[in-house]
Design an enzyme around this catalytic site. Structure first.
Site, mmCIF file in Angstrom:
data_model
loop_
_atom_site.group_PDB
_atom_site.id
_atom_site.type_symbol
_atom_site.label_atom_id
_atom_site.label_comp_id
_atom_site.label_asym_id
_atom_site.label_seq_id
_atom_site.Cartn_x
_atom_site.Cartn_y
_atom_site.Cartn_z
ATOM 1 N N ASP A 132 0.838 -1.194 0.000
ATOM 2 C CA ASP A 132 0.000 0.000 0.000
ATOM 3 C C ASP A 132 0.874 1.245 0.000
ATOM 4 O O ASP A 132 1.829 1.340 0.772
ATOM 5 C CB ASP A 132 -0.917 -0.012 1.222
ATOM 6 C CG ASP A 132 -2.012 1.030 1.097
ATOM 7 O OD1 ASP A 132 -2.530 1.207 -0.022
ATOM 8 O OD2 ASP A 132 -2.347 1.665 2.109
ATOM 9 N N HIS A 139 -3.785 14.155 0.532
ATOM 10 C CA HIS A 139 -4.027 13.285 1.692
ATOM 11 C C HIS A 139 -2.859 13.354 2.678
ATOM 12 O O HIS A 139 -3.064 13.545 3.880
ATOM 13 C CB HIS A 139 -4.233 11.837 1.230
ATOM 14 C CG HIS A 139 -4.297 10.841 2.360
ATOM 15 N ND1 HIS A 139 -5.363 10.774 3.228
ATOM 16 C CD2 HIS A 139 -3.421 9.886 2.767
ATOM 17 C CE1 HIS A 139 -5.147 9.811 4.122
ATOM 18 N NE2 HIS A 139 -3.978 9.258 3.867
ATOM 19 N N GLU A 205 -10.329 3.963 3.524
ATOM 20 C CA GLU A 205 -9.464 4.762 2.664
ATOM 21 C C GLU A 205 -9.854 4.453 1.222
ATOM 22 O O GLU A 205 -9.803 3.298 0.789
ATOM 23 C CB GLU A 205 -7.978 4.440 2.898
ATOM 24 C CG GLU A 205 -7.481 4.947 4.253
ATOM 25 C CD GLU A 205 -5.974 4.839 4.436
ATOM 26 O OE1 GLU A 205 -5.326 4.057 3.697
ATOM 27 O OE2 GLU A 205 -5.441 5.530 5.325
ATOM 28 N N GLU A 207 -9.123 4.096 -2.412
ATOM 29 C CA GLU A 207 -7.895 3.898 -3.190
ATOM 30 C C GLU A 207 -8.220 3.159 -4.487
ATOM 31 O O GLU A 207 -9.282 2.556 -4.623
ATOM 32 C CB GLU A 207 -6.873 3.056 -2.393
ATOM 33 C CG GLU A 207 -6.548 3.640 -1.024
ATOM 34 C CD GLU A 207 -5.306 3.041 -0.381
ATOM 35 O OE1 GLU A 207 -4.507 2.395 -1.088
ATOM 36 O OE2 GLU A 207 -5.141 3.216 0.840
ATOM 37 N N ASP A 239 -9.001 0.428 1.718
ATOM 38 C CA ASP A 239 -7.978 0.050 2.701
ATOM 39 C C ASP A 239 -8.483 0.406 4.101
ATOM 40 O O ASP A 239 -8.134 1.437 4.668
ATOM 41 C CB ASP A 239 -6.674 0.801 2.366
ATOM 42 C CG ASP A 239 -5.551 0.456 3.335
ATOM 43 O OD1 ASP A 239 -5.549 -0.667 3.864
ATOM 44 O OD2 ASP A 239 -4.693 1.327 3.563
ATOM 45 N N ARG A 243 -7.637 3.646 13.082
ATOM 46 C CA ARG A 243 -6.782 4.809 13.385
ATOM 47 C C ARG A 243 -6.188 4.769 14.787
ATOM 48 O O ARG A 243 -5.061 5.215 15.002
ATOM 49 C CB ARG A 243 -7.578 6.105 13.214
ATOM 50 C CG ARG A 243 -8.145 6.318 11.829
ATOM 51 C CD ARG A 243 -7.051 6.429 10.795
ATOM 52 N NE ARG A 243 -7.601 6.619 9.448
ATOM 53 C CZ ARG A 243 -6.909 6.428 8.341
ATOM 54 N NH1 ARG A 243 -5.643 6.032 8.397
ATOM 55 N NH2 ARG A 243 -7.459 6.609 7.169
ATOM 56 N N GLN A 246 -3.461 2.180 14.879
ATOM 57 C CA GLN A 246 -2.352 2.725 14.082
ATOM 58 C C GLN A 246 -1.541 3.754 14.858
ATOM 59 O O GLN A 246 -0.303 3.734 14.859
ATOM 60 C CB GLN A 246 -2.937 3.370 12.816
ATOM 61 C CG GLN A 246 -1.907 3.871 11.814
ATOM 62 C CD GLN A 246 -2.558 4.421 10.534
ATOM 63 O OE1 GLN A 246 -3.785 4.382 10.384
ATOM 64 N NE2 GLN A 246 -1.761 4.923 9.633
ATOM 65 N N LYS A 259 -3.927 -2.143 9.683
ATOM 66 C CA LYS A 259 -4.291 -2.244 8.271
ATOM 67 C C LYS A 259 -4.421 -3.696 7.828
ATOM 68 O O LYS A 259 -4.637 -3.962 6.654
ATOM 69 C CB LYS A 259 -3.198 -1.600 7.412
ATOM 70 C CG LYS A 259 -2.867 -0.172 7.789
ATOM 71 C CD LYS A 259 -3.779 0.785 7.075
ATOM 72 C CE LYS A 259 -3.292 2.203 7.197
ATOM 73 N NZ LYS A 259 -4.052 3.078 6.314
ATOM 74 N N THR A 263 -8.948 -5.717 3.630
ATOM 75 C CA THR A 263 -8.807 -4.792 2.509
ATOM 76 C C THR A 263 -9.804 -5.279 1.473
ATOM 77 O O THR A 263 -9.752 -6.446 1.076
ATOM 78 C CB THR A 263 -7.376 -4.853 1.923
ATOM 79 O OG1 THR A 263 -6.434 -4.631 2.966
ATOM 80 C CG2 THR A 263 -7.185 -3.812 0.832
ATOM 81 N N GLU A 370 -9.889 12.494 7.464
ATOM 82 C CA GLU A 370 -9.839 13.848 6.901
ATOM 83 C C GLU A 370 -11.208 14.526 6.915
ATOM 84 O O GLU A 370 -11.315 15.708 7.234
ATOM 85 C CB GLU A 370 -9.331 13.791 5.452
ATOM 86 C CG GLU A 370 -7.907 13.299 5.324
ATOM 87 C CD GLU A 370 -7.607 12.879 3.892
ATOM 88 O OE1 GLU A 370 -7.853 11.696 3.566
ATOM 89 O OE2 GLU A 370 -7.153 13.724 3.107
HETATM 90 MN MN MN Z 1 -3.917 3.043 2.543
#
Ligand code: MN
Length: 422
Positions: A132, A139, A205, A207, A239, A243, A246, A259, A263, A370
């Site tokens: 990834d 971002h 996420e 992607e 993804d 948080r 993480q 993560k 996915t 975000e």
């Molecule tokens: Mn990602």
């Protein structure tokens, strides 16, 4: 013979201009239906074309190896880009309104065209490795501003290479697979010690995923052209990210369990060739990248993307992000070149996540981190539902398409619903 990307092409199968799957697309997937074992098919309008039956009927005389009776695209991808093109041209011919071979053969049509509503879609390919990246400047800047402040938003390495990490191939799942809320070590900033429990800041996420269709040798670097030719196609990729896990675990080696729990990818692989008409140059790269990362070709794509969310108490999904793949600072080709640059071997079936795709505007943010600005600005949805991060029962849908003149080359969708950790 007309090129399969010719905007004027039509199929004998009626396709609505708003459909993701006109004759100019022809994305590959793996499906089962009507008691047939999982096999390779192509989406066309509201149908799936069964390539396994066509192959067994001798309609792909140039490739006699049973690649379409497999439950993954890997054996077909391994045949290489010349065979990909040849096969796509043949499928296009079979579906054209002015080609009688399939159009006028009712028996064959009944055998090989399955209504899309009747099929179960499976993982389209066996994921060999999953990497990834983090290639949207918008971002990376948003995240940097949140956690390090405006003056140090981008790390010093960010403008010099596509930043990435090696993820887990084992937990890449197809659209529709439920996602169990992950558990992990959590240590809120105010707590003295960590505890183990369900993630409280679960995010998505937005992607794109690159599907690598050719291998490269250990120890060898790739040119821009070699990297491009290795790319079989693209999927939409979610993804999923924890948080809070993480934030505690990522120092100093980067994301790990945050993560690795799921996915999700869309079931149809849109080929690089079908996206060819939508290529464009990405943003200017300043400072100029090192020589091995320079690119002469337009390696970005004009591709509309949106994300919608439906909480269990809502009647309909509501759009929470609308953006475009064209904003990406580092292209998929640069990511692949960089990935192999140390001598790392790439395999058929490798999946490369683009990194969260955010754009310059507020409505173009590709993650809840975000959108809710790290939880400080909750979003209000229909019926007064508010969200900072995902809650149990939430269903998230991502869509993507390239708009042509009177048709669109689309990806369908990737959906995932959150279920509680127990
Ligand atoms: Mn990602």
């Amino acid at each position: 013979m007309p090129h399969p990307n010719d905007p004027k092409l039509r199929s004998f199968i009626p396709v609505d201009p708003s459909s993701d799957f006109p004759i100019q697309n022809l994305p590959y997937g793996v499906f089962s239906a009507r008691g047939r074992t999982p096999r390779v098919g192509v989406a066309i309008g509201d149908y799936v074309l069964d390539l396994c039956e066509l192959e067994q009927d001798g309609r792909f005389a140039f490739a006699e190896i049973g690649v379409f009776s497999q439950a993954s695209l890997n054996p077909f991808m391994a045949l290489g880009p010349k065979m990909w093109s040849k096969t796509r041209a043949r499928i296009s011919e079979l579906l054209r309104y002015d080609h009688p071979e399939l159009r006028d053969d009712e028996g064959l049509r009944k055998l090989v065209l399955v209504p899309i509503g009747e099929v179960k879609l499976h993982m389209p390919f066996a994921v060999s490795g999953y990497t990834d990246f983090y290639s949207s400047k918008e971002h990376a800047t948003n995240v940097g501003v949140m956690f390090r402040g405006k003056d140090n938003a981008l790390q010093p390495n960010w403008l010099h290479m596509p930043i990435g990490y090696n993820g887990r191939a084992s937990t890449v799942v197809v659209s529709g697979t439920r996602v169990k809320r992950p558990r992990g070590q959590l240590k809120p900033p105010s707590a003295e010690a960590p505890h183990f429990g369900p993630c409280k800041r679960l995010d998505f996420e937005l992607e794109m995923g690159v599907v690598v269709g050719q291998a490269s040798k250990m120890g060898e670097m790739l040119s821009e052209q070699q990297a491009e030719e290795m790319i079989f196609g693209f999927v939409i990729l979610n993804d999923w990210s924890a948080r809070d896990i993480q934030q505690w675990e990522y120092v100093p080696l980067g994301p790990f369990q945050a993560k690795a729990f799921a996915t999700s990818i869309s079931p149809w692989v849109v080929t690089r060739e079908a996206l060819e008409p939508f290529r464009l140059h990405g943003p200017a790269q300043q400072p100029e990248p090192l020589a091995y990362l320079r690119q002469a070709q337009p390696n970005n794509y004009a591709m509309e993307l949106d994300v919608s969310l439906r909480a269990s108490q809502m009647n309909a999904a509501q759009t929470i992000c609308r953006t475009n793949f064209k904003y990406m600072y580092w292209s998929s080709v640069q990511q692949l070149v960089h990935h192999a640059s140390s001598g790392c071997a790439m395999n058929v079936g490798d999946l490369l996540g683009s990194g969260t795709i955010s754009g310059p505007e507020k409505h173009q943010r590709g993650s809840l981190l975000e959108i809710s600005w790290n939880g400080s600005e909750p979003v209000t949805l229909d019926g007064g539902v508010t969200r900072t991060f995902l809650e149990d029962g939430d269903s998230l849908v991502m869509r993507g398409w390239c708009q042509g003149d009177g048709y669109r080359v689309g990806f369908g969708e990737v959906e995932g619903t959150i279920v509680k950790a127990e």
